[in-house]
Write a protein that holds these residues in place. Structure first.
Motif, short mmCIF file in Angstrom:
data_model
loop_
_atom_site.label_atom_id
_atom_site.label_comp_id
_atom_site.label_asym_id
_atom_site.label_seq_id
_atom_site.Cartn_x
_atom_site.Cartn_y
_atom_site.Cartn_z
N LEU A 91 10.28 -3.10 2.22
CA LEU A 91 10.97 -2.98 1.02
C LEU A 91 11.30 -3.78 0.46
O LEU A 91 11.69 -4.32 -0.88
CB LEU A 91 12.12 -1.85 1.29
CG LEU A 91 12.81 -1.08 -0.03
CD1 LEU A 91 11.55 -0.62 -0.92
CD2 LEU A 91 13.82 -0.28 0.55
N GLY A 92 12.08 -5.03 1.06
CA GLY A 92 12.72 -6.36 0.56
C GLY A 92 11.62 -6.96 0.14
O GLY A 92 11.94 -7.76 -0.80
N PHE A 93 10.38 -7.18 0.70
CA PHE A 93 9.58 -7.88 0.11
C PHE A 93 8.73 -7.37 -1.03
O PHE A 93 8.61 -8.28 -2.07
CB PHE A 93 8.19 -7.97 1.32
CG PHE A 93 6.93 -8.78 0.59
CD1 PHE A 93 6.79 -9.99 0.52
CD2 PHE A 93 6.03 -7.91 0.23
CE1 PHE A 93 5.98 -10.66 0.21
CE2 PHE A 93 4.83 -8.66 -0.21
CZ PHE A 93 4.65 -10.04 -0.28
N GLY A 151 9.04 -10.25 -7.10
CA GLY A 151 9.05 -10.63 -8.59
C GLY A 151 7.75 -9.94 -9.39
O GLY A 151 7.78 -10.30 -10.57
N SER A 152 6.86 -9.27 -8.94
CA SER A 152 5.59 -8.66 -9.64
C SER A 152 6.19 -7.40 -10.18
O SER A 152 6.82 -6.48 -9.42
CB SER A 152 4.56 -8.58 -8.67
OG SER A 152 3.48 -8.00 -9.25
N ASP A 153 5.52 -7.19 -11.26
CA ASP A 153 6.01 -5.58 -11.89
C ASP A 153 5.34 -4.75 -11.06
O ASP A 153 5.68 -3.60 -10.69
CB ASP A 153 5.44 -5.77 -13.36
CG ASP A 153 6.64 -6.46 -14.05
OD1 ASP A 153 7.61 -6.58 -13.72
OD2 ASP A 153 5.98 -6.81 -15.23
N ARG A 154 4.11 -4.89 -10.65
CA ARG A 154 3.20 -4.01 -9.85
C ARG A 154 3.86 -3.66 -8.49
O ARG A 154 4.03 -2.54 -8.01
CB ARG A 154 1.69 -4.47 -9.32
CG ARG A 154 0.87 -3.71 -10.14
CD ARG A 154 -0.54 -4.23 -9.91
NE ARG A 154 -1.35 -3.63 -10.53
CZ ARG A 154 -2.74 -4.11 -10.68
NH1 ARG A 154 -3.16 -5.12 -9.77
NH2 ARG A 154 -3.60 -3.51 -11.38
N ALA A 202 7.91 -0.81 -5.05
CA ALA A 202 9.01 -0.74 -4.23
C ALA A 202 9.88 0.78 -4.81
O ALA A 202 10.38 1.37 -3.79
CB ALA A 202 10.07 -1.87 -4.42
N ALA A 203 9.58 0.96 -5.99
CA ALA A 203 10.38 2.25 -6.52
C ALA A 203 9.76 3.42 -5.94
O ALA A 203 10.26 4.33 -5.69
CB ALA A 203 10.18 2.20 -8.12
N ARG A 204 8.39 3.23 -5.70
CA ARG A 204 7.81 4.45 -5.14
C ARG A 204 8.06 4.70 -3.62
O ARG A 204 8.22 5.68 -3.37
CB ARG A 204 6.18 4.33 -5.50
CG ARG A 204 5.75 4.67 -6.67
CD ARG A 204 4.14 4.81 -6.77
NE ARG A 204 3.42 4.25 -7.92
CZ ARG A 204 2.81 3.36 -8.05
NH1 ARG A 204 2.13 2.66 -7.16
NH2 ARG A 204 2.29 2.92 -9.29
#
Length: 111
Positions: free
Chosen positions: A84-86, A91-94, A99-101
């Motif tokens: 989750l931290g990675f 910095g990537s939107d994808r 991470a949000a999922r």
């Protein structure tokens, strides 16, 4: 032929007291900014990372008679926190969407 020698002094703004120095407390300010996590995903990552790491350390170093299932669960929490931290800090939107999922899945799993 003599070269003229002139001294040019540039005026630079004075550094603020909080930026360093013994009386400014710059170290305290820097540590406070480092430890105050403002993003909830980073907070969740630090939570899983810390708890998983402490469970693994407890099960492998401090109490070897502990159940291996507990150590495996701690390793899972540690891996979730690291992933989750990675994903959050990449910095990537994808990967931010990933991470949000992952946060939504974890929120549903732990509620």
């Amino acid at each position: 032929m003599e070269m003229p020698t002139t001294l040019v002094i540039r005026e630079e703004p004075a550094a603020p007291a909080a930026a360093g120095g013994p009386a400014g407390g710059g170290l305290v300010v820097a540590l406070r900014e480092l430890l105050e996590l403002k993003d909830r995903r980073i907070q969740a990552s630090a939570f899983f990372f810390a708890w998983g790491g402490s469970v693994v350390l407890h099960g492998t170093v401090l109490n070897r008679a502990d159940n291996p299932e507990h150590v495996l669960a701690g390793y899972g929490l540690f891996a979730i926190g690291a992933a989750l931290g990675f994903l959050t800090l990449s910095g990537s939107d994808r990967l931010g969407h990933a991470a949000a999922r992952a946060e939504e899945v974890l929120k549903g799993f732990f509620q």
